[in-house]
Design a protein around this motif. Structure first.
Motif, short mmCIF file in Angstrom:
data_model
loop_
_atom_site.label_atom_id
_atom_site.label_comp_id
_atom_site.label_asym_id
_atom_site.label_seq_id
_atom_site.Cartn_x
_atom_site.Cartn_y
_atom_site.Cartn_z
N VAL A 182 -23.00 -12.33 4.18
CA VAL A 182 -22.52 -11.40 5.19
C VAL A 182 -23.41 -10.16 5.16
CG1 VAL A 182 -20.83 -10.40 3.59
CG2 VAL A 182 -20.54 -10.08 6.05
N VAL A 183 -23.73 -9.63 6.33
CA VAL A 183 -24.55 -8.42 6.45
C VAL A 183 -23.62 -7.25 6.72
CG1 VAL A 183 -26.40 -7.26 7.69
CG2 VAL A 183 -26.54 -9.72 7.26
N LEU A 184 -23.62 -6.26 5.83
CA LEU A 184 -22.82 -5.06 5.97
C LEU A 184 -23.75 -3.86 6.00
CD1 LEU A 184 -20.03 -5.85 3.32
CD2 LEU A 184 -19.82 -6.03 5.82
N ASP A 185 -23.68 -3.08 7.07
CA ASP A 185 -24.55 -1.90 7.22
C ASP A 185 -26.02 -2.26 6.98
OD1 ASP A 185 -22.38 -0.28 7.83
OD2 ASP A 185 -22.01 0.19 5.72
N SER A 225 -16.63 -3.82 7.82
CA SER A 225 -16.70 -2.38 7.63
C SER A 225 -16.17 -1.67 8.87
CB SER A 225 -18.13 -1.92 7.33
OG SER A 225 -18.99 -2.22 8.42
N LEU A 226 -15.77 -0.42 8.69
CA LEU A 226 -15.29 0.44 9.76
C LEU A 226 -15.85 1.84 9.54
CD1 LEU A 226 -11.50 -0.59 9.91
CD2 LEU A 226 -13.15 -0.88 11.77
N PRO A 227 -15.90 2.68 10.58
CA PRO A 227 -16.31 4.07 10.37
C PRO A 227 -15.44 4.71 9.29
CG PRO A 227 -16.21 3.59 12.71
CD PRO A 227 -15.65 2.38 12.01
N ASN A 228 -16.06 5.39 8.34
CA ASN A 228 -15.41 6.04 7.20
C ASN A 228 -14.98 5.06 6.12
OD1 ASN A 228 -15.59 8.58 8.54
ND2 ASN A 228 -13.69 8.13 9.65
N PHE A 229 -15.12 3.76 6.37
CA PHE A 229 -14.77 2.77 5.35
C PHE A 229 -15.88 1.71 5.31
CE2 PHE A 229 -10.67 4.45 6.80
CZ PHE A 229 -10.14 4.87 5.58
N PRO A 230 -16.89 1.91 4.46
CA PRO A 230 -18.01 0.96 4.39
C PRO A 230 -17.59 -0.44 3.97
CG PRO A 230 -18.56 3.03 3.29
CD PRO A 230 -17.09 3.07 3.57
N LEU A 231 -16.40 -0.56 3.37
CA LEU A 231 -15.93 -1.86 2.92
C LEU A 231 -14.46 -2.03 3.29
CD1 LEU A 231 -16.93 -4.35 1.38
CD2 LEU A 231 -16.15 -3.27 -0.73
N VAL A 232 -14.17 -3.07 4.06
CA VAL A 232 -12.80 -3.41 4.45
C VAL A 232 -12.58 -4.88 4.12
CG1 VAL A 232 -11.12 -3.57 6.31
CG2 VAL A 232 -12.78 -1.69 6.29
N VAL A 233 -11.57 -5.15 3.31
CA VAL A 233 -11.24 -6.51 2.90
C VAL A 233 -9.96 -6.92 3.62
CG1 VAL A 233 -10.74 -8.02 0.95
CG2 VAL A 233 -12.30 -6.08 0.65
N VAL A 234 -10.00 -8.07 4.28
CA VAL A 234 -8.86 -8.55 5.05
C VAL A 234 -8.34 -9.83 4.40
CG1 VAL A 234 -8.01 -9.22 7.33
CG2 VAL A 234 -9.91 -7.59 7.13
N MET A 235 -7.03 -9.84 4.08
CA MET A 235 -6.41 -10.99 3.43
C MET A 235 -5.95 -12.02 4.46
SD MET A 235 -6.83 -10.16 0.35
CE MET A 235 -7.13 -8.73 -0.70
N ASP A 236 -5.51 -13.17 3.98
CA ASP A 236 -5.12 -14.26 4.88
C ASP A 236 -3.89 -13.93 5.72
OD1 ASP A 236 -3.18 -14.41 2.92
OD2 ASP A 236 -3.70 -16.42 2.24
N ASP A 237 -3.10 -12.93 5.31
CA ASP A 237 -1.95 -12.51 6.10
C ASP A 237 -2.21 -11.25 6.91
OD1 ASP A 237 -2.07 -10.67 4.09
OD2 ASP A 237 0.03 -10.85 3.48
N GLY A 238 -3.48 -10.76 6.89
CA GLY A 238 -3.84 -9.56 7.63
C GLY A 238 -3.77 -8.27 6.84
N GLU A 239 -3.30 -8.32 5.61
CA GLU A 239 -3.23 -7.12 4.78
C GLU A 239 -4.63 -6.54 4.60
OE1 GLU A 239 -0.64 -7.05 1.09
OE2 GLU A 239 -2.63 -7.04 0.19
N LEU A 240 -4.74 -5.19 4.68
CA LEU A 240 -6.03 -4.53 4.63
C LEU A 240 -6.21 -3.76 3.32
CD1 LEU A 240 -6.13 -2.95 8.22
CD2 LEU A 240 -6.84 -5.24 7.52
#
Length: 363
Positions: A182-185, A225-240
């Motif tokens: 995966v390419v992040l930033d 990733s999102l603005p202000n959050f370079p790393l966002v992990v999403v679980m199988d139920d949508g939990e962030l």
């Protein structure tokens, strides 16, 4: 530039229609003042192949590339081009330039090249891959870069340098699930459930937040990733789980409504405007803000041609592309353009007229 046309609408839209009701006591549904994003659906009637598409990505030339059964599908904004590779399913495509595409037919690996006559030809590269990395079945992700092509296989990562076998390298990654690239930033990363997240530093792989429980959770389905959050992990139920630039982690609840089955997340993509798109295997896509608040949902009841989503990608014009079990869909996110139909609450045999009055549109 394709997909560049925009319509300018007043800031407030109000739709009023005359309803032909079976009963005078029947109450029409409420009008959705915001409408829905414009969705373009593409089916096999458009690209002349099987329905199922995988791995949509935009190439350096601005065109969209998709994997299909035995072929690569290319969309230029007006028409589709099919490139036949063989009789095996293709999982991933990686356009390197306007005239070269790396592909992974089941059990193989190769490239497509466009000749001066415009015709495409396929060359297998499997015999150039070091024996220690074989078998090439399946290749889950491909990333083409200037110094070579990265491949992720069920239990290893491979950096392939065409024409220079001694420069090719591989890293073993045994586990219950395959690693994915995966390419992040603009930086290359590799993730594997149970192994965590790694970043390529130009020489070797180095761990990212190795002690973070979120990255070791077997429920992880997407990393973005999102603005202000370079790393966002999403679980199988949508939990962030979000990591800010200072390395602080925060957890937010799933934006998916309670009416949706749990553990259906298949992919997620952060957008530059701060929204998060979550794709599911049975309920279409959901839009949420960075705090996990649900903003919108698109499904077969609101424009999409399939609720079974395989992947998400974006194009340079800000649109979202979904590959799914009925082909592909593009979602236009320009806030100046909205679509209204019966799903928005407009129940009518048809609209005959529209008038703009004091900044509002009446229909």
């Amino acid at each position: 530039m394709w997909f560049a046309r925009r319509l300018k609408w007043p800031p407030q839209l109000l739709a009023v229609t005359l309803l032909v009701a079976a009963s005078a006591a029947q109450t029409p549904p409420p009008i959705d003042d915001h409408g829905a994003p414009l969705v373009q659906n593409f089916s096999p009637s458009n690209y002349d192949e099987r329905e199922l598409l995988f791995g949509g990505t935009q190439g350096p030339d601005g065109l969209m590339y998709f994997a299909n059964f035995g072929s690569v599908q290319i969309y230029d904004g007006q028409s589709w081009e099919r490139i036949t590779v063989g009789d095996q399913p293709i999982l991933k495509v990686a356009p390197a330039s306007a005239s070269r595409i790396y592909v992974s037919p089941m059990g193989g690996f190769g490239r497509l090249d466009r000749g001066i006559d415009g015709a495409w030809s396929y060359t297998s590269l499997a015999d150039q891959v070091p024996d220690a990395t074989l078998p090439l079945d399946p290749i889950w992700t491909i990333v083409a870069q200037a110094d070579g092509v990265w491949l992720s296989l069920p239990d290893r990562l491979v950096h392939f340098v065409e024409g220079n076998p001694t420069a090719s390298r591989f890293w073993n990654r045994p586990g219950e699930t395959p690693p994915v690239l995966v390419v992040l930033d603009d930086e290359l990363h590799a993730f594997q459930n149970g192994h965590g997240l790694e970043r390529w530093n130009g020489t070797d792989w180095e761990p990212v937040a190795p002690d973070a429980p979120a990255l070791l959770d077997p429920r992880v389905r997407a990393i973005t990733s999102l603005p202000n959050f370079p790393l966002v992990v999403v679980m199988d139920d949508g939990e962030l789980h979000r990591r800010d630039a200072q390395g602080n982690w925060t957890e937010r609840p799933s934006p998916l409504p309670a009416s949706v089955a749990r553990r259906i997340v298949r992919a997620a993509k952060g957008l530059p405007d701060g929204r998060l798109v979550v794709a599911t295997q049975s309920a279409g896509v959901f839009f949420a803000d960075a705090d996990g608040r649900l903003l919108d949902q698109l499904s077969t009841q609101r424009g999409l041609s399939s609720d079974v989503i395989n992947s998400i990608t974006t194009d340079h014009q800000g649109g979202i592309w979904l590959s799914h079990h009925r082909g592909a869909s593009r979602i236009e996110l320009d806030p100046r353009l909205s679509f209204f139909d019966s799903a928005s609450g407009i129940e009518s045999a048809g609209l005959s007229n529209m008038r703009d009055h004091r900044g509002r549109l009446y229909a």
